[in-house]
Design a protein around this motif. Sequence first.
Motif, short mmCIF file in Angstrom:
data_model
loop_
_atom_site.label_atom_id
_atom_site.label_comp_id
_atom_site.label_asym_id
_atom_site.label_seq_id
_atom_site.Cartn_x
_atom_site.Cartn_y
_atom_site.Cartn_z
N ALA A 127 0.82 -1.22 0.00
CA ALA A 127 0.00 0.00 0.00
C ALA A 127 0.85 1.26 0.00
CB ALA A 127 -0.94 -0.01 1.20
N VAL A 128 2.02 1.21 0.61
CA VAL A 128 2.87 2.41 0.65
C VAL A 128 3.87 2.44 -0.50
CG1 VAL A 128 2.61 2.77 3.12
CG2 VAL A 128 4.53 1.41 2.27
N GLY A 129 3.73 1.49 -1.45
CA GLY A 129 4.57 1.53 -2.64
C GLY A 129 5.80 0.65 -2.60
N LEU A 130 5.96 -0.12 -1.56
CA LEU A 130 7.10 -1.05 -1.51
C LEU A 130 6.72 -2.36 -2.19
CD1 LEU A 130 8.20 -0.48 2.19
CD2 LEU A 130 9.20 0.51 0.13
N ASP A 131 7.70 -3.08 -2.69
CA ASP A 131 7.46 -4.36 -3.36
C ASP A 131 8.05 -5.47 -2.49
OD1 ASP A 131 6.71 -6.23 -5.24
OD2 ASP A 131 8.47 -5.89 -6.51
N PRO A 132 7.25 -6.03 -1.59
CA PRO A 132 7.79 -7.04 -0.67
C PRO A 132 8.14 -8.33 -1.41
CG PRO A 132 5.42 -6.88 -0.41
CD PRO A 132 5.83 -5.80 -1.37
N LYS A 133 9.22 -8.93 -1.01
CA LYS A 133 9.65 -10.22 -1.55
C LYS A 133 9.71 -11.21 -0.39
CE LYS A 133 10.85 -8.71 -5.69
NZ LYS A 133 9.74 -8.29 -6.42
N PRO A 134 8.78 -12.14 -0.35
CA PRO A 134 8.80 -13.09 0.77
C PRO A 134 10.02 -14.01 0.70
CG PRO A 134 7.16 -13.73 -0.84
CD PRO A 134 7.71 -12.40 -1.28
N LEU A 135 10.53 -14.36 1.85
CA LEU A 135 11.63 -15.30 1.90
C LEU A 135 11.12 -16.70 1.61
CD1 LEU A 135 13.47 -14.05 5.11
CD2 LEU A 135 14.13 -13.69 2.73
N PRO A 136 11.90 -17.50 0.88
CA PRO A 136 11.43 -18.86 0.61
C PRO A 136 11.41 -19.68 1.90
CG PRO A 136 13.63 -18.50 -0.32
CD PRO A 136 13.17 -17.20 0.25
N ASP A 137 10.45 -20.56 1.96
CA ASP A 137 10.33 -21.46 3.09
C ASP A 137 11.47 -22.48 3.00
OD1 ASP A 137 9.61 -23.26 5.04
OD2 ASP A 137 7.60 -23.64 4.25
N PRO A 138 12.26 -22.66 4.06
CA PRO A 138 13.36 -23.64 4.01
C PRO A 138 12.89 -25.04 3.67
CG PRO A 138 13.57 -22.25 5.95
CD PRO A 138 12.24 -21.93 5.32
N ALA A 139 11.70 -25.41 4.12
CA ALA A 139 11.18 -26.75 3.79
C ALA A 139 10.90 -26.86 2.29
CB ALA A 139 9.90 -27.03 4.59
N VAL A 148 12.44 -28.69 -3.29
CA VAL A 148 12.89 -28.39 -4.66
C VAL A 148 14.23 -29.07 -4.93
CG1 VAL A 148 13.70 -26.54 -6.18
CG2 VAL A 148 11.62 -26.24 -4.85
N ARG A 149 15.14 -29.02 -3.99
CA ARG A 149 16.44 -29.68 -4.18
C ARG A 149 16.28 -31.18 -4.35
NH1 ARG A 149 19.25 -26.22 0.40
NH2 ARG A 149 19.79 -24.39 -0.83
N ARG A 150 15.42 -31.77 -3.52
CA ARG A 150 15.18 -33.22 -3.61
C ARG A 150 14.57 -33.57 -4.98
NH1 ARG A 150 12.56 -34.28 1.11
NH2 ARG A 150 10.55 -33.67 0.24
N ALA A 151 13.62 -32.77 -5.43
CA ALA A 151 12.99 -33.00 -6.73
C ALA A 151 14.00 -32.86 -7.86
CB ALA A 151 11.82 -32.04 -6.93
N ALA A 152 14.90 -31.89 -7.75
CA ALA A 152 15.92 -31.71 -8.78
C ALA A 152 16.87 -32.90 -8.84
CB ALA A 152 16.70 -30.42 -8.52
N ARG A 153 17.31 -33.38 -7.67
CA ARG A 153 18.20 -34.56 -7.66
C ARG A 153 17.49 -35.79 -8.24
NH1 ARG A 153 19.38 -32.54 -2.55
NH2 ARG A 153 18.00 -34.09 -1.59
#
Length: 156
Positions: free
Chosen positions: A36-48, A53-58
């Motif tokens: 609302a104040v014009g910032l573009d929040p970027k959520p941190l990825p969930d470690p789980a 994703v790493r397991r799926a890639a392997r």
Amino acid sequence: MITRRVLLGTGAAVVGAGGLLTVGHLTHRLDDVADAVGLDPKPLPDPADTRIVRRAARACATLLTTVEAAAAANPGVDLAPVAAIVREQLAAVGGSPATTASLAPVTLDALEQALSNAAADRAADAVDAGSAALVRVLASMSAGQAQCARAVRRLA
């Protein structure tokens, strides 16, 4: 010299702002406020999710190696579409192909089983994922791998 009024007013403002931030955090509205104040929040990825994703890639890299080994062991069978799908899935999760120094021959039955197992594993990962976008990717991977398993079954 700072007057008592200025000091108390500043302290009250800091405490009030801190309280608002705490309430925003607890009610999961901080991103809405920042937006609302014009910032573009970027959520941190969930470690789980990162681990998933790493397991799926392997697993996908290993699956690609299995598909390539099956293609080499069965030159009369066109497994190029299956390999292309697995390559696309590997790229979707940011993986890279495993090194294939020596490929042991893989039967079509073993390839079908590997694809079916991979489909089940990705479906389970989709259930565990927290991000809706990751759930969609994993569910799509699972469906694609299940379809590839059916295609290989028809070829066998």
